[in-house]
Design a protein around this motif. Structure first.
Motif, mmCIF file in Angstrom:
data_model
loop_
_atom_site.group_PDB
_atom_site.id
_atom_site.type_symbol
_atom_site.label_atom_id
_atom_site.label_comp_id
_atom_site.label_asym_id
_atom_site.label_seq_id
_atom_site.Cartn_x
_atom_site.Cartn_y
_atom_site.Cartn_z
ATOM 1 N N SER A 104 -2.242 4.614 -7.400
ATOM 2 C CA SER A 104 -1.440 5.450 -6.500
ATOM 3 C C SER A 104 -0.177 4.742 -6.004
ATOM 4 O O SER A 104 0.638 5.359 -5.296
ATOM 5 C CB SER A 104 -2.282 5.876 -5.292
ATOM 6 O OG SER A 104 -2.630 4.741 -4.508
ATOM 7 N N GLY A 105 -0.010 3.482 -6.341
ATOM 8 C CA GLY A 105 1.181 2.757 -5.935
ATOM 9 C C GLY A 105 1.122 2.165 -4.537
ATOM 10 O O GLY A 105 2.135 1.659 -4.039
ATOM 11 N N GLU A 106 -0.039 2.201 -3.905
ATOM 12 C CA GLU A 106 -0.162 1.605 -2.566
ATOM 13 C C GLU A 106 0.026 0.089 -2.608
ATOM 14 O O GLU A 106 0.530 -0.514 -1.655
ATOM 15 C CB GLU A 106 -1.534 1.911 -1.969
ATOM 16 C CG GLU A 106 -1.832 3.373 -1.753
ATOM 17 C CD GLU A 106 -3.288 3.579 -1.369
ATOM 18 O OE1 GLU A 106 -3.673 3.163 -0.268
ATOM 19 O OE2 GLU A 106 -4.044 4.133 -2.190
ATOM 20 N N VAL A 107 -0.414 -0.511 -3.682
ATOM 21 C CA VAL A 107 -0.284 -1.952 -3.882
ATOM 22 C C VAL A 107 0.084 -2.187 -5.347
ATOM 23 O O VAL A 107 0.049 -1.260 -6.167
ATOM 24 C CB VAL A 107 -1.606 -2.702 -3.555
ATOM 25 C CG1 VAL A 107 -1.886 -2.680 -2.057
ATOM 26 C CG2 VAL A 107 -2.783 -2.109 -4.347
ATOM 27 N N SER A 108 0.422 -3.436 -5.657
ATOM 28 C CA SER A 108 0.690 -3.815 -7.040
ATOM 29 C C SER A 108 -0.096 -5.071 -7.363
ATOM 30 O O SER A 108 -0.685 -5.704 -6.474
ATOM 31 C CB SER A 108 2.187 -4.071 -7.256
ATOM 32 O OG SER A 108 2.565 -5.301 -6.645
ATOM 33 N N LEU A 109 -0.113 -5.458 -8.629
ATOM 34 C CA LEU A 109 -0.846 -6.654 -9.023
ATOM 35 C C LEU A 109 -0.234 -7.922 -8.434
ATOM 36 O O LEU A 109 -0.885 -8.969 -8.401
ATOM 37 C CB LEU A 109 -0.910 -6.755 -10.542
ATOM 38 C CG LEU A 109 -1.800 -5.724 -11.242
ATOM 39 C CD1 LEU A 109 -1.648 -5.831 -12.762
ATOM 40 C CD2 LEU A 109 -3.267 -5.894 -10.844
ATOM 41 N N THR A 110 1.023 -7.828 -7.964
ATOM 42 C CA THR A 110 1.668 -8.998 -7.357
ATOM 43 C C THR A 110 1.594 -8.988 -5.830
ATOM 44 O O THR A 110 2.100 -9.915 -5.187
ATOM 45 C CB THR A 110 3.143 -9.091 -7.788
ATOM 46 O OG1 THR A 110 3.829 -7.892 -7.383
ATOM 47 C CG2 THR A 110 3.256 -9.267 -9.300
ATOM 48 N N THR A 111 0.981 -7.968 -5.234
ATOM 49 C CA THR A 111 0.820 -7.930 -3.782
ATOM 50 C C THR A 111 0.055 -9.175 -3.312
ATOM 51 O O THR A 111 -0.990 -9.493 -3.871
ATOM 52 C CB THR A 111 0.051 -6.675 -3.360
ATOM 53 O OG1 THR A 111 0.836 -5.509 -3.691
ATOM 54 C CG2 THR A 111 -0.232 -6.666 -1.862
ATOM 55 N N PRO A 112 0.559 -9.883 -2.290
ATOM 56 C CA PRO A 112 -0.180 -11.054 -1.800
ATOM 57 C C PRO A 112 -1.476 -10.637 -1.093
ATOM 58 O O PRO A 112 -1.515 -9.651 -0.353
ATOM 59 C CB PRO A 112 0.798 -11.693 -0.795
ATOM 60 C CG PRO A 112 2.130 -11.103 -1.105
ATOM 61 C CD PRO A 112 1.860 -9.732 -1.642
#
Length: 335
Positions: free
Chosen positions: A56-64
């Motif tokens: 859904s785009g709430e986070v990404s794989l690079t989100t800390p």
């Protein structure tokens, strides 16, 4: 086994479920509808909620993903992390699934939702949406809580949903070890390196639950899901899982139970507490009785873990998150 030990042991077996992953037909089941403490197999739901947040785009794989005080309060920590250390969400998923890191599970929950409680609500909402009628979660890591329970039926459906909906994330389930800042933590899923075709998924252990496994494997175009709950030793869990998978691939399992979704959970039966059998002075006698039932892999007996598969190790590097809000400030030097 002594008569006194038999007196307090329940008669019913520990749950087992084998499912054709493509047709969803039950191939074998024993008490698959009985509630059980899931232990770290609950992290499959944590992973699913995170995957949906990625979609859904709430986070990404690079989100800390930063280790909070709340994350570091969890039990059974092997990660070596401290408050304020951070990793990417991608690395956190490897730590969650491969290393079964309880602290990272909470930190992931806090990265995806406003707080841990909000994330747990999403877990339970997702369980309801999937029709997991015998399941409830109270935390994202599966640590013991009487309000965290599931069934073999529900865990199979959960695992099938994870694999079907997010094939692009199967890689998270294939690693047999991670290193976190150089410290190696191996997966407890021995099938990854000893049973060809294994493609996940999650192990779990608590004294209250015994050793649990939700596994998926494929051979010759056939995909099979196995769920084992309440195994006594890792050898028993691994060998029995591999035995059921072998029998399924060879066409030696059949059942009239129909699709796994049609199994009806028995919500009137509370989960068994395995602690007396597994973590007390009575455990040796119980383990001996289980060894007699399931001798596979013991000296002089056949093993179903014959393959030698190269280990896949994922390296995780963390950093100090200068933006962390609950990192303890250094004490001033005495005057």
């Amino acid at each position: 086994m002594t008569a006194s030990l038999l007196a307090w042991m329940p008669a019913n077996a520990t749950p087992v479920l084998v499912v054709d992953a493509d047709s969803r037909q039950v191939l074998h089941q024993e008490d698959a509808d009985v509630q059980w403490y899931p232990a770290s197999t609950a992290k499959l739901m944590t992973a699913l909620v995170v995957f949906e947040a990625l979609q859904s785009g709430e986070v990404s794989l690079t989100t800390p993903v930063t280790m909070s005080r709340n994350a570091m309060k969890q039990a059974f920590l092997e990660s070596g992390l401290t408050v304020g250390r951070a990793m990417t969400l991608e690395d956190a998923l490897y730590a969650l699934i491969t290393a079964s890191a309880n602290d990272v599970a909470v930190a992931l929950a806090e990265a995806v939702s406003a707080d841990e409680a909000s994330f747990v609500r999403r877990m339970n909402d997702t369980a309801a949406r999937l029709g997991l009628t015998g399941t409830h979660f109270s935390n994202p890591n599966g640590l013991f809580d009487r309000n965290t329970y599931s069934t073999a039926r529900d865990l199979a459906i959960l695992g099938l949903e994870v694999d079907r909906t997010f094939p692009e994330y199967r890689r998270f389930f294939l690693a047999s070890a991670v290193t976190i800042d150089g410290k190696e933590i191996k997966s407890n899923n021995l099938l990854l390196t000893r049973f060809s075709g294994t493609i996940g998924m999650k192990t779990g252990f608590l004294c209250a639950s015994g050793r649990n496994f939700v596994g998926l494997a494929t051979r010759n175009g056939k995909r099979v899901m196995v769920v084992i709950l309440g195994a006594t030793t890792e050898r028993e869990r691994n060998e029995r899982s591999a035995q059921y998978l072998t029998q399924a691939f060879e066409g030696r399992l059949s059942s009239a139970a129909g699709p796994v979704d049609k199994l009806r959970n028995r919500t009137d039966v509370a989960p068994q507490d395995m602690r007396i059998r597994l973590c007390t002075d009575k455990s040796a006698a119980y383990e001996a009785s289980r060894d007699a039932l399931y001798p596979m892999g013991l000296p002089g007996h056949e093993t179903y873990l014959r393959d030698q598969i190269p280990a896949q190790v994922h390296a995780i590097t963390t950093w100090a998150d200068d933006k962390a809000t609950d990192v303890p400030l250094p004490k001033p030097r005495p005057s």
